[in-house]
Design a protein around this motif. Structure first.
Motif, PDB file in Angstrom:
ATOM      1  N   THR A 235       0.895  -1.068  -0.026  1.00  0.00           N
ATOM      2  CA  THR A 235      -0.111   0.302  -0.364  1.00  0.00           C
ATOM      3  C   THR A 235       0.883   1.899  -0.132  1.00  0.00           C
ATOM      4  O   THR A 235       0.995   2.294  -1.127  1.00  0.00           O
ATOM      5  CB  THR A 235      -0.824  -0.016   1.074  1.00  0.00           C
ATOM      6  OG1 THR A 235      -1.979   1.286   0.887  1.00  0.00           O
ATOM      7  CG2 THR A 235      -0.244  -0.066   2.192  1.00  0.00           C
TER       8      THR A 235
ATOM      9  N   GLY B 131      -6.004   3.518   0.523  1.00  0.00           N
ATOM     10  CA  GLY B 131      -4.638   2.969   0.229  1.00  0.00           C
ATOM     11  C   GLY B 131      -4.544   1.618  -1.111  1.00  0.00           C
ATOM     12  O   GLY B 131      -3.197   1.548  -1.180  1.00  0.00           O
ATOM     13  N   PHE B 132      -5.320   1.166  -1.388  1.00  0.00           N
ATOM     14  CA  PHE B 132      -5.489   0.276  -2.005  1.00  0.00           C
ATOM     15  C   PHE B 132      -6.587   0.879  -3.864  1.00  0.00           C
ATOM     16  O   PHE B 132      -6.949   1.689  -4.031  1.00  0.00           O
ATOM     17  CB  PHE B 132      -5.569  -1.152  -2.263  1.00  0.00           C
ATOM     18  CG  PHE B 132      -4.786  -2.032  -1.127  1.00  0.00           C
ATOM     19  CD1 PHE B 132      -4.131  -2.335  -1.305  1.00  0.00           C
ATOM     20  CD2 PHE B 132      -5.238  -1.665   0.233  1.00  0.00           C
ATOM     21  CE1 PHE B 132      -2.970  -3.072  -0.530  1.00  0.00           C
ATOM     22  CE2 PHE B 132      -3.929  -2.618   1.065  1.00  0.00           C
ATOM     23  CZ  PHE B 132      -3.212  -2.585   0.625  1.00  0.00           C
TER      24      PHE B 132
ATOM     25  N   SER C 182      -5.859  -4.325  -3.825  1.00  0.00           N
ATOM     26  CA  SER C 182      -6.021  -4.692  -2.374  1.00  0.00           C
ATOM     27  C   SER C 182      -5.945  -6.771  -2.727  1.00  0.00           C
ATOM     28  O   SER C 182      -6.090  -7.100  -1.592  1.00  0.00           O
ATOM     29  CB  SER C 182      -7.398  -4.471  -2.134  1.00  0.00           C
ATOM     30  OG  SER C 182      -8.593  -5.031  -2.833  1.00  0.00           O
TER      31      SER C 182
ATOM     32  N   ALA D  53      -5.598  -5.126   3.660  1.00  0.00           N
ATOM     33  CA  ALA D  53      -6.515  -5.851   2.110  1.00  0.00           C
ATOM     34  C   ALA D  53      -7.562  -6.831   2.294  1.00  0.00           C
ATOM     35  O   ALA D  53      -8.292  -5.525   1.839  1.00  0.00           O
ATOM     36  CB  ALA D  53      -5.184  -6.246   1.594  1.00  0.00           C
TER      37      ALA D  53
END
Lengths: 175, 398
Positions: free
Chosen positions: B37, B105-106, B111, B122
């Protein structure tokens, strides 16, 4: 054992490009991800609340245009492949480990909360925008789709726009 | 001609293909570092531009490949899935996804990769995505307006910018290369380091960059397989040396009355004109003749194809095309379809002093008229014009 270094990004890109090209050549369509996750969401609704699934128009429309279980879809099989492929890569490069990755200035708990929040936004946006970074932006670029490329610009532009406000999540900063 | 689904690969087996390309996709993403990430988010804070490099390289590679395969006639670009454009939803949805990217962050694909190598955050992101999709589906009534607003079809970038696809392809490649160079410098500055790329390395990168540009340029200046096919047919049709079997109206009527099962009558006029045609004819408008759906008709060895229409040049062109597409022995009708109908269905009573040949012809036509009208009546109920539908690929992610 130390995790191996990542592949050269251009080489990885070239490889990914050929995977995408092969996909288009064989199936006439591109790659995707959010669509596969949608299958999971649909499967959940169908099994947890079957009556609701039968009565709401959105699900009815879906059932009309798709045969069988929501999991019996091209993108679902594809994301199963993604998980397998990533796992193989992780094993080869020694990166498989149960752990949490986050910015240096936040706690594990807030990382998880924000991950869920981000997921909600991304999931929602992918439905509204008819595809995510894979299905819309990347596959769209390969076929030079106008829609795919404006979605791509909006995704990355949006992320840059919001990056400043969420810098605490990722950067080393004194609050 | 590709895409291979559904003509060469069955839709069921397509699921196996999905699994296989998925494995390749996941492997590529994970090897590139997209299961991390912090590496992903680095793009937005300038400390790591891996995402940009991988993403654009993949996009340019696949795009160049699509252009090349299309040009060589190996992939039918009319059949592949082009994402439809709903301007408002694309932009608003994209910005929401952007927010999701920086907060979570994904993106969905990454993810999945991160979850596959055990990243707990994730899994949280995937749970969130399922919830987000669920919210959209449940509240669809409220978002439907935005979802469907401002629909402009499925244009490509070239069409929107009024330039050829090749021009856009070259532009995109150049933009990508410039972005690689600039972000490389920016990355160094932000991380306070200096990367020196050896001369050999630079040479390798430069020569790799040249490949897509040269390929696209070649596509640009050489005629495509499709253009060559049409040019060749055009030249052949206009040439005096073009040898093709012919039939006149009476011959065709005779064959239809006696051996109709041996012939495919192919009317190459447009569908509106086809409403009154020669009994048992099927309609393949000239400009659709090179569609892959029809090649099996030209190649089949069981019946002879007779091309009919209203302009001799068009019919000759159709026969030439059919020959190029695999018909060993096309036949053309001398005379037009309306002439055929006029001659056979309204036979002119010969003058009183007509010779035997004229009288025979008249009698033949009278007889053929009755039989062909009967045939037409019978077929009217039996058959709708054979319509071959070319299956377009389905796609998209929503």
């Amino acid at each position: 054992m130390e995790p191996k270094k990542y592949m050269n990004p251009y080489l990885a890109g070239l490889f990914l490009g050929f995977v995408l090209l092969a996909t288009i050549y064989i199936t006439g369509r591109g790659l995707g991800a959010s669509g596969g996750i949608k299958s999971i969401a649909l499967y959940g609704v169908e099994n947890v609340a079957p009556e609701h699934f039968e009565n709401v128009e959105y699900y009815q429309d879906y059932t009309k245009s798709h045969e069988g279980s929501p999991l019996n879809s091209w993108l679902f099989y594809e994301i199963v492949g993604v998980v397998i492929g990533a796992f193989i890569s992780g094993i080869i490069s020694n990166r498989v480990a149960l752990k949490l990755e986050k910015g240096p200035s936040i706690t594990n708990k807030s990382r998880l909360i924000f991950a869920v929040l981000g997921g909600i936004l991304f999931g929602f946006g992918s439905q509204l925008g008819r595809g995510c970074t894979s299905g819309s932006a990347l596959s769209g670029m390969a076929v030079m789709s106008f829609g795919g490329i404006i979605t791509m610009i909006a995704i990355f532009g949006g992320a840059y726009m919001f990056a400043y406000f969420f810098r605490k999540l990722w950067l080393n900063q004194e609050a | 001609m590709a895409p291979l689904v559904p003509y060469f690969i069955s839709p069921e087996f397509n699921f196996v293909i999905a699994l296989i390309v998925g494995i390749g996709f996941g492997y590529a993403l994970e090897q590139a570092g997209f299961s991390s990430t912090r590496k992903l988010v680095g793009l937005f804070y300038g400390y790591d531009f891996t995402v940009l490099k991988v993403f654009f390289t993949a996009g340019v590679t696949a795009m160049t490949g699509v252009l090349v395969l299309g040009h060589l006639g190996l992939l039918d670009l009319n059949l592949i899935y082009i994402n439809p454009t709903y301007v408002n939803a694309a932009i608003v949805g994209g910005i929401i996804m952007g927010a999701g990217f920086i907060i979570g962050g994904f993106c969905p694909g990454t993810s999945l990769c991160a979850a596959a190598v055990g990243r707990i955050d994730a899994f949280a992101f995937i749970v969130g995505s399922v919830i987000g999709i669920f919210i959209f589906m449940e509240g669809f009534g409220a978002f439907e307006g935005l979802y469907t607003a401002n629909f402009i079809g499925a244009p490509t970038m070239g069409e929107m910018l009024g330039m050829s696809p090749e021009m856009f392809g070259i532009l995109l490649t150049l933009v990508a290369v410039i972005a690689f160079i600039l972000t490389g410098k920016l990355e160094d500055k932000i991380n306070g380091r200096e990367t020196t790329i050896s001369k050999e390395r630079k040479l390798v990168y430069a020569s790799i960059t040249v490949i897509p540009v040269v390929l696209i340029m070649l596509i640009w200046i050489t005629p495509s397989r499709k253009e060559m096919l049409w040019n060749e047919a055009e030249t052949a049709a206009q040439s005096a040396d073009f040898e093709v079997k012919t039939m006149d109206i009476d011959q065709l009527a005779f064959e239809l009355v006696h051996h109709s099962h041996e012939y495919n009558i192919i009317d190459v006029r447009d569908t509106a004109a086809f409403k009154t045609t020669i009994p048992s004819a099927i309609n393949v408008p000239l400009w659709e003749m090179d569609s892959p759906a029809w090649t099996s008709v030209y190649k089949q060895p069981y019946k002879k194809n007779v091309f009919v229409g209203d302009f001799s040049l068009n019919v000759r062109k159709a026969a030439a095309l059919a020959r190029l597409l695999g018909d060993k022995d096309p036949i053309i009708l001398v005379g037009t379809v309306p002439e055929f109908r006029e001659v056979i269905f309204n036979p002119v009573q010969p003058a009183a002093d007509a010779d035997k040949h004229e009288l025979d012809t008249f009698r033949f036509r009278e007889d053929a008229k009755i039989k062909l009208i009967r045939m037409e009546e019978r077929l009217k109920n039996l058959r709708q014009p054979v319509k071959k539908v070319v299956v377009k690929a389905e796609g998209g992610c929503a």
